[in-house]
Design an enzyme around this catalytic site. Structure first.
Site, PDB file in Angstrom:
ATOM      1  CE  LYS A  54      -1.270   6.909   6.756  1.00  0.00           C
ATOM      2  NZ  LYS A  54      -0.865   5.999   5.696  1.00  0.00           N
ATOM      3  CG  PHE A  62      -1.843   1.279   1.112  1.00  0.00           C
ATOM      4  CD1 PHE A  62      -2.993   1.257   0.337  1.00  0.00           C
ATOM      5  CD2 PHE A  62      -1.494   2.469   1.737  1.00  0.00           C
ATOM      6  CE1 PHE A  62      -3.789   2.394   0.201  1.00  0.00           C
ATOM      7  CE2 PHE A  62      -2.282   3.610   1.604  1.00  0.00           C
ATOM      8  CZ  PHE A  62      -3.432   3.575   0.840  1.00  0.00           C
ATOM      9  CG  ASP A 108       5.630   3.972   1.895  1.00  0.00           C
ATOM     10  OD1 ASP A 108       5.579   4.678   2.921  1.00  0.00           O
ATOM     11  OD2 ASP A 108       4.668   3.846   1.111  1.00  0.00           O
TER      12      ASP A 108
HETATM   13  C1  LIG Z   1      -0.946   6.080   4.300  1.00  0.00           C
HETATM   14  C2  LIG Z   1       0.149   5.554   3.473  1.00  0.00           C
HETATM   15  C3  LIG Z   1       0.495   6.137   2.248  1.00  0.00           C
HETATM   16  C4  LIG Z   1      -0.308   7.262   1.627  1.00  0.00           C
HETATM   17  O1  LIG Z   1      -0.399   8.380   2.440  1.00  0.00           O
HETATM   18  P1  LIG Z   1      -1.562   9.470   2.176  1.00  0.00           P
HETATM   19  O2  LIG Z   1      -1.193  10.614   3.093  1.00  0.00           O
HETATM   20  O3  LIG Z   1      -2.857   8.828   2.549  1.00  0.00           O
HETATM   21  O4  LIG Z   1      -1.494   9.832   0.742  1.00  0.00           O
HETATM   22  C5  LIG Z   1       1.574   5.624   1.573  1.00  0.00           C
HETATM   23  N1  LIG Z   1       2.287   4.589   2.071  1.00  0.00           N
HETATM   24  C6  LIG Z   1       1.988   4.009   3.245  1.00  0.00           C
HETATM   25  C7  LIG Z   1       2.825   2.881   3.742  1.00  0.00           C
HETATM   26  C8  LIG Z   1       0.892   4.446   3.976  1.00  0.00           C
HETATM   27  O5  LIG Z   1       0.575   3.850   5.115  1.00  0.00           O
END
Ligand SMILES: *Cc1c(COP(=O)(O)O)cnc(C)c1O
Length: 404
Positions: free
Chosen positions: A259, A145, A230
């Site tokens: 986040k 994700f 990520d």
């Molecule tokens: C939440 C998330 C994203 C995307 O972040 P947004 O601020 O919702 O665009 C990307 N990678 C990971 C691992 C995430 O948990």
């Protein structure tokens, strides 16, 4: 649907009436919050065990962060990057130092940080590695994700996230998560990056086998490929260290952050990397109107300072042991598996017992907010300010839900 409406409070129906139904929220309407607790419109309190998918690592309205936001609101909120503002340098320097990297590129949302990482890796591939024009590929993992943009959903393996949003962006190869042999097979001379979550949050807090991340690091180094981690959900204290990669002694070439970087107040994301990588971007080649704005920088600088104390990482590591011990005791009593690190857990409920959704609804009725992910999996990620007693309370409520 009708049944849903009947069970749904009026304030909830109001909220749904003029909204695209791209979420299926629990039937609770929150009006205030502090620390690990939220209060709904009827004055009921709930322990927040989701923490905005880790956007609220420091809890709701952390006093230091709120004070920084208030002070900044009274001085300067936006300039655009056409001009420099006085909050920018401290933020970039201190975040770069926290990451152990030369440079930082601020954006807003996580998806934008991922997009930035993809663009930088491709440009690096053409300009530094010498990949022929238009041939770059990036290897990603099954079950990933990384966000919701058209390019990012192009390499999602979740059919809900991907179906009917094509045509898709080419240039990505998908390999099973945790499988080094498959990764080695997928990398070729045109590979510019391997993009991975060190722990797959959305997939159900899936921790790769020991040795996987060091193996990825080695493969990337050997093949002149960038390792992009990520850490948007796994980073900034969630797992008991600043970055989840740290637990395997791994340093990626690029961190993607988001986040919690915004302190639960404003969206702030960033890419951190050394100058030989991020230095490929020249003026006009990438940007964002709101990226690195004064309010975002003022809040995020305080976030970095909170993390620099190490206190939140320690809390996550120590209290995480308590959380995981409590959850492991429920295996065989309604749970079939528990995964995770620090104050982050993915729980698989006995599928015959109830769905993750039903478990979360029942937890909500008992004053604990959590979020289901796939099928019978639920995810716990309380704010790192949660106390030992509150963790015990959450685990007790889960035990009651599973045995009711
Ligand atoms: C939440 C998330 C994203 C995307 O972040 P947004 O601020 O919702 O665009 C990307 N990678 C990971 C691992 C995430 O948990």
């Amino acid at each position: 649907m009708i049944e849903d409406m009947l069970r749904t409070p009026a304030a909830m129906q109001d909220a749904e009436r003029h909204t695209a139904h791209n979420y299926h929220p629990l039937p609770v309407v929150i009006s205030s919050a502090e620390g690990a607790w939220v209060t709904d419109v009827d004055g009921r309190r709930y322990l927040d065990c989701l923490a905005g998918y880790s956007a609220l690592n420091f809890g709701h309205r952390h006093p230091t962060l709120i004070a920084a936001a208030h002070a900044q609101l009274d001085r300067l909120t936006l300039t655009s990057r056409a001009f420099v503002h006085d909050q920018f340098a401290d933020f970039c320097r201190e975040l770069a130092a926290l990451c152990g990297k030369d440079l930082v590129l601020p954006m807003n949302t996580g998806a934008e940080a991922v997009e930035t990482g993809v663009k930088v890796a491709r440009k690096w591939g053409y300009q530094v590695k010498g990949v022929p024009a238009g041939q770059a590929n990036i290897v990603v993992a099954e079950g990933n994700f990384h966000g919701r943009t058209t390019t990012i959903v192009s390499f999602s393996t979740d059919s809900d996230a991907r179906a009917d949003f094509g045509p898709y962006t080419p240039g990505f190869r998908i390999v099973p998560y945790g499988d080094l042999a498959a990764l080695a097979e997928a990398i070729d001379e045109h590979t510019v990056a391997v993009l991975l979550e060190p722990i797959q949050g959305e997939q159900g807090v899936v921790v790769p086998p020991a040795g996987y991340l060091p193996g990825v690091r080695q493969l990337c180094t050997d093949s002149d490929v960038l390792f992009i981690a990520d850490e948007i959900q796994s980073g900034l204290g969630r797992t008991g260290t600043t970055f989840a990669c740290e637990q395997e002694g791994v340093v990626p070439d690029m961190y993607l952050l988001g986040k919690a970087l915004g302190g639960g107040i404003v969206p702030v994301s960033a890419v951190a990397a050394d100058a030989d990588v991020l230095g490929v971007l020249k003026p006009g080649q990438h940007g964002s109107t709101f990226g690195g704005n004064p309010l975002a920088c003022a809040v995020a600088t305080e976030v970095v300072r909170l993390l620099a104390t190490g206190e939140f990482q320690r809390r996550s590591a120590d209290l995480g042991e308590r959380l995981h011990a409590g959850l492991h005791a429920l295996i065989g009593k309604g749970l079939v598996a528990v995964r995770g690190r620090g104050l982050w857990a993915g729980l698989d409920i006995e599928p015959a017992l109830m769905s993750g959704r039903v478990a979360c609804e029942r937890l909500m009725e008992r004053g604990v907010l959590a979020k289901d992910t796939h099928g019978s999996t639920i995810r716990l990620a309380p704010p790192l300010v949660i106390t030992a007693e509150e963790i015990d309370h959450a685990v007790a409520q889960l035990a009651a839900v599973l045995t009711d």
